[in-house]
Motif scaffolding. Structure first.
Motif, PDB file in Angstrom:
ATOM      1  N   LEU A  47       0.855  -1.188   0.000  1.00 25.03           N
ATOM      2  CA  LEU A  47       0.000   0.000   0.000  1.00 25.03           C
ATOM      3  C   LEU A  47       0.885   1.230   0.000  1.00 25.03           C
ATOM      4  CD1 LEU A  47      -2.790   1.311   0.144  1.00 25.03           C
ATOM      5  CD2 LEU A  47      -2.688   1.050   2.627  1.00 25.03           C
ATOM      6  N   VAL A  48       0.756   2.066  -0.987  1.00 27.33           N
ATOM      7  CA  VAL A  48       1.631   3.226  -1.157  1.00 27.33           C
ATOM      8  C   VAL A  48       1.051   4.462  -0.478  1.00 27.33           C
ATOM      9  CG1 VAL A  48       2.650   4.795  -2.850  1.00 27.33           C
ATOM     10  CG2 VAL A  48       2.555   2.344  -3.321  1.00 27.33           C
ATOM     11  N   ALA A  49      -0.225   4.720  -0.710  1.00 22.40           N
ATOM     12  CA  ALA A  49      -0.836   5.941  -0.173  1.00 22.40           C
ATOM     13  C   ALA A  49      -2.348   5.794  -0.129  1.00 22.40           C
ATOM     14  CB  ALA A  49      -0.464   7.148  -1.030  1.00 22.40           C
ATOM     15  N   THR A  50      -2.951   6.490   0.832  1.00 21.48           N
ATOM     16  CA  THR A  50      -4.411   6.541   0.913  1.00 21.48           C
ATOM     17  C   THR A  50      -4.871   7.981   1.061  1.00 21.48           C
ATOM     18  OG1 THR A  50      -4.380   6.223   3.306  1.00 21.48           O
ATOM     19  CG2 THR A  50      -4.639   4.253   1.938  1.00 21.48           C
ATOM     20  N   LEU A  51      -6.115   8.211   0.649  1.00 20.64           N
ATOM     21  CA  LEU A  51      -6.702   9.543   0.730  1.00 20.64           C
ATOM     22  C   LEU A  51      -8.153   9.384   1.159  1.00 20.64           C
ATOM     23  CD1 LEU A  51      -6.592  12.607   0.140  1.00 20.64           C
ATOM     24  CD2 LEU A  51      -7.206  12.081  -2.221  1.00 20.64           C
ATOM     25  N   THR A  52      -8.516   9.991   2.274  1.00 24.80           N
ATOM     26  CA  THR A  52      -9.887   9.866   2.776  1.00 24.80           C
ATOM     27  C   THR A  52     -10.806  10.862   2.082  1.00 24.80           C
ATOM     28  OG1 THR A  52      -9.646  11.511   4.520  1.00 24.80           O
ATOM     29  CG2 THR A  52      -8.925   9.263   5.026  1.00 24.80           C
ATOM     30  N   ARG A  53     -12.097  10.705   2.333  1.00 25.05           N
ATOM     31  CA  ARG A  53     -13.071  11.643   1.784  1.00 25.05           C
ATOM     32  C   ARG A  53     -12.791  13.060   2.265  1.00 25.05           C
ATOM     33  NH1 ARG A  53     -18.468   8.840   3.685  1.00 25.05           N
ATOM     34  NH2 ARG A  53     -17.091   8.365   5.427  1.00 25.05           N
ATOM     35  N   GLY A  54     -12.294  13.160   3.503  1.00 19.20           N
ATOM     36  CA  GLY A  54     -12.031  14.476   4.069  1.00 19.20           C
ATOM     37  C   GLY A  54     -10.695  15.073   3.670  1.00 19.20           C
ATOM     38  N   GLY A  55      -9.910  14.300   2.908  1.00 25.46           N
ATOM     39  CA  GLY A  55      -8.645  14.837   2.433  1.00 25.46           C
ATOM     40  C   GLY A  55      -7.427  14.434   3.242  1.00 25.46           C
ATOM     41  N   ASP A  56      -7.623  13.580   4.251  1.00 29.46           N
ATOM     42  CA  ASP A  56      -6.469  13.106   5.018  1.00 29.46           C
ATOM     43  C   ASP A  56      -5.676  12.107   4.192  1.00 29.46           C
ATOM     44  OD1 ASP A  56      -8.511  13.050   7.992  1.00 29.46           O
ATOM     45  OD2 ASP A  56      -7.174  14.624   7.253  1.00 29.46           O
ATOM     46  N   THR A  57      -4.359  12.209   4.282  1.00 23.55           N
ATOM     47  CA  THR A  57      -3.491  11.329   3.505  1.00 23.55           C
ATOM     48  C   THR A  57      -2.599  10.499   4.420  1.00 23.55           C
ATOM     49  OG1 THR A  57      -1.796  13.052   3.322  1.00 23.55           O
ATOM     50  CG2 THR A  57      -3.421  12.924   1.548  1.00 23.55           C
ATOM     51  N   ASN A  58      -2.167   9.382   3.895  1.00 25.57           N
ATOM     52  CA  ASN A  58      -1.225   8.531   4.609  1.00 25.57           C
ATOM     53  C   ASN A  58      -0.332   7.866   3.580  1.00 25.57           C
ATOM     54  OD1 ASN A  58      -0.015   7.464   6.810  1.00 25.57           O
ATOM     55  ND2 ASN A  58      -1.614   5.983   7.303  1.00 25.57           N
ATOM     56  N   TYR A  59       0.950   7.701   3.937  1.00 24.09           N
ATOM     57  CA  TYR A  59       1.914   7.163   2.987  1.00 24.09           C
ATOM     58  C   TYR A  59       2.749   6.053   3.610  1.00 24.09           C
ATOM     59  CZ  TYR A  59       0.941  11.500   0.481  1.00 24.09           C
ATOM     60  OH  TYR A  59       0.313  12.537  -0.185  1.00 24.09           O
ATOM     61  N   ALA A  60       3.196   5.153   2.754  1.00 25.97           N
ATOM     62  CA  ALA A  60       4.174   4.167   3.179  1.00 25.97           C
ATOM     63  C   ALA A  60       5.476   4.897   3.487  1.00 25.97           C
ATOM     64  CB  ALA A  60       4.391   3.131   2.084  1.00 25.97           C
ATOM     65  N   ASP A  61       6.215   4.393   4.460  1.00 30.98           N
ATOM     66  CA  ASP A  61       7.477   5.033   4.831  1.00 30.98           C
ATOM     67  C   ASP A  61       8.425   5.127   3.633  1.00 30.98           C
ATOM     68  OD1 ASP A  61       7.663   3.588   8.181  1.00 30.98           O
ATOM     69  OD2 ASP A  61       6.660   5.386   7.425  1.00 30.98           O
ATOM     70  N   SER A  62       8.348   4.161   2.756  1.00 30.19           N
ATOM     71  CA  SER A  62       9.271   4.107   1.623  1.00 30.19           C
ATOM     72  C   SER A  62       9.056   5.236   0.615  1.00 30.19           C
ATOM     73  CB  SER A  62       9.147   2.753   0.913  1.00 30.19           C
ATOM     74  OG  SER A  62       7.808   2.551   0.484  1.00 30.19           O
ATOM     75  N   VAL A 101     -11.346   3.474   4.470  1.00 29.89           N
ATOM     76  CA  VAL A 101      -9.890   3.349   4.395  1.00 29.89           C
ATOM     77  C   VAL A 101      -9.465   1.975   4.902  1.00 29.89           C
ATOM     78  CG1 VAL A 101      -7.709   4.219   5.291  1.00 29.89           C
ATOM     79  CG2 VAL A 101      -9.482   5.818   4.572  1.00 29.89           C
ATOM     80  N   LYS A 102     -10.173   1.484   5.918  1.00 32.49           N
ATOM     81  CA  LYS A 102      -9.859   0.163   6.462  1.00 32.49           C
ATOM     82  C   LYS A 102      -9.985  -0.899   5.372  1.00 32.49           C
ATOM     83  CE  LYS A 102     -11.195  -2.999  10.181  1.00 32.49           C
ATOM     84  NZ  LYS A 102     -12.103  -3.221  11.327  1.00 32.49           N
ATOM     85  N   ALA A 103     -10.999  -0.781   4.540  1.00 34.18           N
ATOM     86  CA  ALA A 103     -11.183  -1.742   3.455  1.00 34.18           C
ATOM     87  C   ALA A 103     -10.058  -1.633   2.428  1.00 34.18           C
ATOM     88  CB  ALA A 103     -12.545  -1.528   2.796  1.00 34.18           C
ATOM     89  N   ILE A 104      -9.614  -0.415   2.161  1.00 36.40           N
ATOM     90  CA  ILE A 104      -8.499  -0.243   1.233  1.00 36.40           C
ATOM     91  C   ILE A 104      -7.252  -0.904   1.798  1.00 36.40           C
ATOM     92  CG2 ILE A 104      -6.929   1.426   0.188  1.00 36.40           C
ATOM     93  CD1 ILE A 104      -9.277   3.299  -0.157  1.00 36.40           C
ATOM     94  N   ILE A 105      -6.999  -0.669   3.081  1.00 37.44           N
ATOM     95  CA  ILE A 105      -5.818  -1.231   3.732  1.00 37.44           C
ATOM     96  C   ILE A 105      -5.860  -2.751   3.716  1.00 37.44           C
ATOM     97  CG2 ILE A 105      -4.618  -1.455   5.943  1.00 37.44           C
ATOM     98  CD1 ILE A 105      -5.456   1.467   6.506  1.00 37.44           C
ATOM     99  N   SER A 106      -7.054  -3.320   3.853  1.00 39.93           N
ATOM    100  CA  SER A 106      -7.172  -4.772   3.864  1.00 39.93           C
ATOM    101  C   SER A 106      -7.105  -5.370   2.472  1.00 39.93           C
ATOM    102  CB  SER A 106      -8.488  -5.187   4.524  1.00 39.93           C
ATOM    103  OG  SER A 106      -9.588  -4.839   3.697  1.00 39.93           O
ATOM    104  N   GLY A 107      -7.150  -4.512   1.457  1.00 37.26           N
ATOM    105  CA  GLY A 107      -7.051  -5.003   0.090  1.00 37.26           C
ATOM    106  C   GLY A 107      -8.371  -5.349  -0.555  1.00 37.26           C
ATOM    107  N   SER A 108      -9.466  -5.106   0.135  1.00 35.59           N
ATOM    108  CA  SER A 108     -10.775  -5.371  -0.453  1.00 35.59           C
ATOM    109  C   SER A 108     -11.245  -4.122  -1.186  1.00 35.59           C
ATOM    110  CB  SER A 108     -11.776  -5.776   0.628  1.00 35.59           C
ATOM    111  OG  SER A 108     -11.896  -4.751   1.591  1.00 35.59           O
ATOM    112  N   GLY A 109     -12.362  -4.212  -1.859  1.00 35.13           N
ATOM    113  CA  GLY A 109     -12.868  -3.078  -2.614  1.00 35.13           C
ATOM    114  C   GLY A 109     -12.637  -3.259  -4.097  1.00 35.13           C
ATOM    115  N   TYR A 110     -12.436  -2.152  -4.793  1.00 33.25           N
ATOM    116  CA  TYR A 110     -12.319  -2.164  -6.243  1.00 33.25           C
ATOM    117  C   TYR A 110     -10.908  -1.792  -6.687  1.00 33.25           C
ATOM    118  CZ  TYR A 110     -17.356  -2.074  -5.673  1.00 33.25           C
ATOM    119  OH  TYR A 110     -18.631  -2.361  -5.283  1.00 33.25           O
ATOM    120  N   TRP A 111     -10.520  -2.364  -7.831  1.00 33.30           N
ATOM    121  CA  TRP A 111      -9.154  -2.171  -8.328  1.00 33.30           C
ATOM    122  C   TRP A 111      -9.174  -1.807  -9.799  1.00 33.30           C
ATOM    123  CZ3 TRP A 111      -4.742  -3.056  -5.346  1.00 33.30           C
ATOM    124  CH2 TRP A 111      -4.993  -3.536  -4.051  1.00 33.30           C
ATOM    125  N   GLY A 112      -8.173  -1.054 -10.204  1.00 30.98           N
ATOM    126  CA  GLY A 112      -7.961  -0.809 -11.616  1.00 30.98           C
ATOM    127  C   GLY A 112      -7.101  -1.908 -12.207  1.00 30.98           C
TER     128      GLY A 112
END
Length: 121
Positions: A47-62, A101-112
């Motif tokens: 997981l490289v990065a996430t973005l919430t509906r409210g605009g909060d972001t999170n990134y992998a340390d790498s 975001v929890k679903a994204i982190i777990s790898g569920s949901g939709y993918w390109g």
């Protein structure tokens, strides 16, 4: 179904930049969290990065300090700006969307379908 179409991958030299795009449906774009994953050959998906509906972001340390995730609601598009690219950033990059975001982190949901990024020395 949530259509996700990535673009913007390619070949770049180390130290260069690329911007990935992920286009999706306007009806859901502004109301769900999204993210970017990547998978290099022979390695686990990361997981490289996430973005919430409210605009909060999170990134992998790498990628902290080098990558920026953002969204343009008017264009229904998610972006990943990648700067100071390294050879270890070489991977297929996937856009992800889910109801949380929890679903994204777990790898569920939709993918390109993914877009290849190759960083040369």
């Amino acid at each position: 179904q949530v259509p996700l179409v990535e673009s913007g991958g390619g070949l770049v030299q180390a130290g260069g930049s690329l911007r990935l795009s992920c286009a999706t449906s306007g009806s859901i774009f502004s109301i769900i969290p999204m993210g970017w994953y990547r998978q290099a050959p022979g390695k686990q998906r990361e997981l490289v990065a996430t973005l919430t509906r409210g605009g909060d972001t999170n990134y992998a340390d790498s990628v902290k300090g080098r990558f920026t995730i953002s969204r343009d609601n008017a264009k229904n598009t998610l972006y990943l700006q990648m700067n100071s690219l390294k050879q270890e950033d070489t991977a297929v990059y996937y856009c992800a969307a889910a109801t949380s975001v929890k679903a994204i982190i777990s790898g569920s949901g939709y993918w390109g379908q993914g877009t290849q990024v190759t960083v040369s020395s």
